[in-house]
Write a protein that holds these residues in place. Structure first.
Motif, short mmCIF file in Angstrom:
data_model
loop_
_atom_site.label_atom_id
_atom_site.label_comp_id
_atom_site.label_asym_id
_atom_site.label_seq_id
_atom_site.Cartn_x
_atom_site.Cartn_y
_atom_site.Cartn_z
N ARG A 10 0.86 -1.18 0.00
CA ARG A 10 0.00 0.00 0.00
C ARG A 10 0.90 1.24 0.00
NH1 ARG A 10 -5.38 -0.44 1.36
NH2 ARG A 10 -6.04 -2.51 2.01
N ALA A 11 0.43 2.29 -0.64
CA ALA A 11 1.18 3.55 -0.64
C ALA A 11 1.04 4.24 0.71
CB ALA A 11 0.69 4.46 -1.76
N GLY A 12 -0.12 4.08 1.35
CA GLY A 12 -0.41 4.79 2.60
C GLY A 12 -1.28 6.00 2.30
N ARG A 13 -2.28 6.24 3.14
CA ARG A 13 -3.19 7.37 2.92
C ARG A 13 -2.43 8.68 3.01
NH1 ARG A 13 -6.81 8.19 6.65
NH2 ARG A 13 -8.43 8.98 5.28
N HIS A 14 -2.64 9.55 2.00
CA HIS A 14 -1.91 10.80 1.93
C HIS A 14 -2.64 11.80 1.05
CE1 HIS A 14 -0.63 8.50 -1.61
NE2 HIS A 14 -0.37 9.66 -2.19
N THR A 15 -2.12 13.02 1.02
CA THR A 15 -2.61 14.08 0.14
C THR A 15 -1.43 14.71 -0.58
OG1 THR A 15 -2.42 15.80 1.83
CG2 THR A 15 -4.54 14.65 1.69
N HIS A 16 -1.74 15.49 -1.60
CA HIS A 16 -0.73 16.28 -2.32
C HIS A 16 -1.20 17.74 -2.34
CE1 HIS A 16 1.17 12.61 -3.74
NE2 HIS A 16 -0.02 12.18 -4.13
N PRO A 17 -0.26 18.70 -2.38
CA PRO A 17 -0.64 20.10 -2.41
C PRO A 17 -1.08 20.58 -3.80
CG PRO A 17 1.74 19.93 -2.45
CD PRO A 17 1.19 18.52 -2.29
N GLY A 18 -1.22 19.66 -4.72
CA GLY A 18 -1.67 19.97 -6.08
C GLY A 18 -2.22 18.69 -6.70
N ASP A 19 -2.64 18.78 -7.94
CA ASP A 19 -3.22 17.62 -8.62
C ASP A 19 -2.17 16.55 -8.93
OD1 ASP A 19 -5.60 18.99 -8.60
OD2 ASP A 19 -5.49 19.59 -10.70
N GLU A 20 -2.61 15.29 -8.84
CA GLU A 20 -1.80 14.15 -9.26
C GLU A 20 -2.45 13.53 -10.49
OE1 GLU A 20 -0.42 9.67 -7.82
OE2 GLU A 20 -1.59 10.90 -6.46
N ILE A 21 -1.69 13.39 -11.55
CA ILE A 21 -2.15 12.74 -12.77
C ILE A 21 -1.31 11.49 -12.94
CG2 ILE A 21 -2.46 12.96 -15.27
CD1 ILE A 21 -1.95 16.13 -13.49
N GLY A 22 -1.95 10.33 -13.10
CA GLY A 22 -1.21 9.09 -13.20
C GLY A 22 -1.61 8.27 -14.41
N TYR A 23 -0.66 7.45 -14.87
CA TYR A 23 -0.88 6.53 -15.99
C TYR A 23 -0.22 5.22 -15.63
CZ TYR A 23 -0.74 4.44 -20.61
OH TYR A 23 -0.89 3.58 -21.67
N VAL A 24 -0.99 4.12 -15.65
CA VAL A 24 -0.47 2.81 -15.27
C VAL A 24 0.26 2.18 -16.45
CG1 VAL A 24 -1.04 0.53 -14.36
CG2 VAL A 24 -2.39 2.52 -13.65
N LEU A 25 1.54 1.86 -16.23
CA LEU A 25 2.37 1.24 -17.26
C LEU A 25 2.27 -0.27 -17.26
CD1 LEU A 25 5.58 3.38 -16.66
CD2 LEU A 25 3.99 3.59 -18.58
N GLU A 26 2.29 -0.86 -16.05
CA GLU A 26 2.27 -2.32 -15.91
C GLU A 26 1.52 -2.70 -14.65
OE1 GLU A 26 6.13 -4.28 -15.94
OE2 GLU A 26 6.98 -2.49 -16.84
N GLY A 27 0.93 -3.89 -14.67
CA GLY A 27 0.28 -4.43 -13.49
C GLY A 27 -1.10 -3.84 -13.27
N GLU A 28 -1.60 -4.06 -12.07
CA GLU A 28 -2.90 -3.51 -11.71
C GLU A 28 -2.96 -3.32 -10.21
OE1 GLU A 28 -5.98 -7.16 -11.38
OE2 GLU A 28 -5.42 -6.61 -13.42
N GLY A 29 -3.90 -2.49 -9.79
CA GLY A 29 -4.08 -2.22 -8.37
C GLY A 29 -5.34 -1.41 -8.17
N GLN A 30 -5.54 -1.00 -6.93
CA GLN A 30 -6.73 -0.23 -6.57
C GLN A 30 -6.34 1.18 -6.19
OE1 GLN A 30 -8.13 -2.58 -3.28
NE2 GLN A 30 -9.62 -3.63 -4.56
N LEU A 31 -7.12 2.15 -6.68
CA LEU A 31 -7.01 3.54 -6.23
C LEU A 31 -8.12 3.72 -5.21
CD1 LEU A 31 -5.82 6.39 -6.44
CD2 LEU A 31 -7.47 6.82 -8.29
N LEU A 32 -7.76 4.10 -4.00
CA LEU A 32 -8.69 4.25 -2.90
C LEU A 32 -8.78 5.73 -2.53
CD1 LEU A 32 -7.17 1.30 -0.85
CD2 LEU A 32 -9.17 1.21 -2.36
N VAL A 33 -9.88 6.36 -2.89
CA VAL A 33 -10.10 7.78 -2.63
C VAL A 33 -11.17 7.89 -1.56
CG1 VAL A 33 -10.84 9.97 -3.63
CG2 VAL A 33 -9.47 8.39 -5.00
N ASP A 34 -10.88 8.65 -0.49
CA ASP A 34 -11.87 8.80 0.58
C ASP A 34 -13.20 9.28 0.01
OD1 ASP A 34 -9.86 8.08 2.35
OD2 ASP A 34 -10.12 9.83 3.64
N GLY A 35 -14.28 8.60 0.40
CA GLY A 35 -15.61 8.97 -0.03
C GLY A 35 -16.04 8.39 -1.37
N ALA A 36 -15.18 7.60 -2.01
CA ALA A 36 -15.50 7.00 -3.31
C ALA A 36 -15.27 5.49 -3.25
CB ALA A 36 -14.63 7.61 -4.41
#
Length: 84
Positions: A10-36
């Protein structure tokens, strides 16, 4: 930046001071967003996490998940802050 999330990690619950844009290159996993609902991400998927939103990533699989992350943040602030 290139990000690798090991199998079972797990990455660990966290925030960023700006937007995060991601693109998955390999594998799979779950994005866990509070409230979603958890979102399954696979190679070829993209996502955006808005500034200040608490989130985590989990790789329940047996292989690493690799992605590219772009962060639009204030360079004078930490890239990530652990969430409570």
């Amino acid at each position: 930046m290139r990000v690798e999330l090991a199998a079972g990690a797990r990455a660990g619950r966290h925030t960023h001071p700006g937007d995060e844009i991601g693109y998955v290159l390999e594998g799979e996993g779950q994005l866990l967003v509070d409230g979603a609902a958890p979102r399954l991400l696979r190679a070829g998927d993209a996502f955006v996490v808005p500034a200040g939103v608490v989130h985590d990533a989990h790789n329940p699989g047996r292989a690493a998940m690799r992605l590219v992350g772009v962060f639009v943040v204030d360079k004078n602030k930490p890239l990530a802050t652990p969430a409570r």
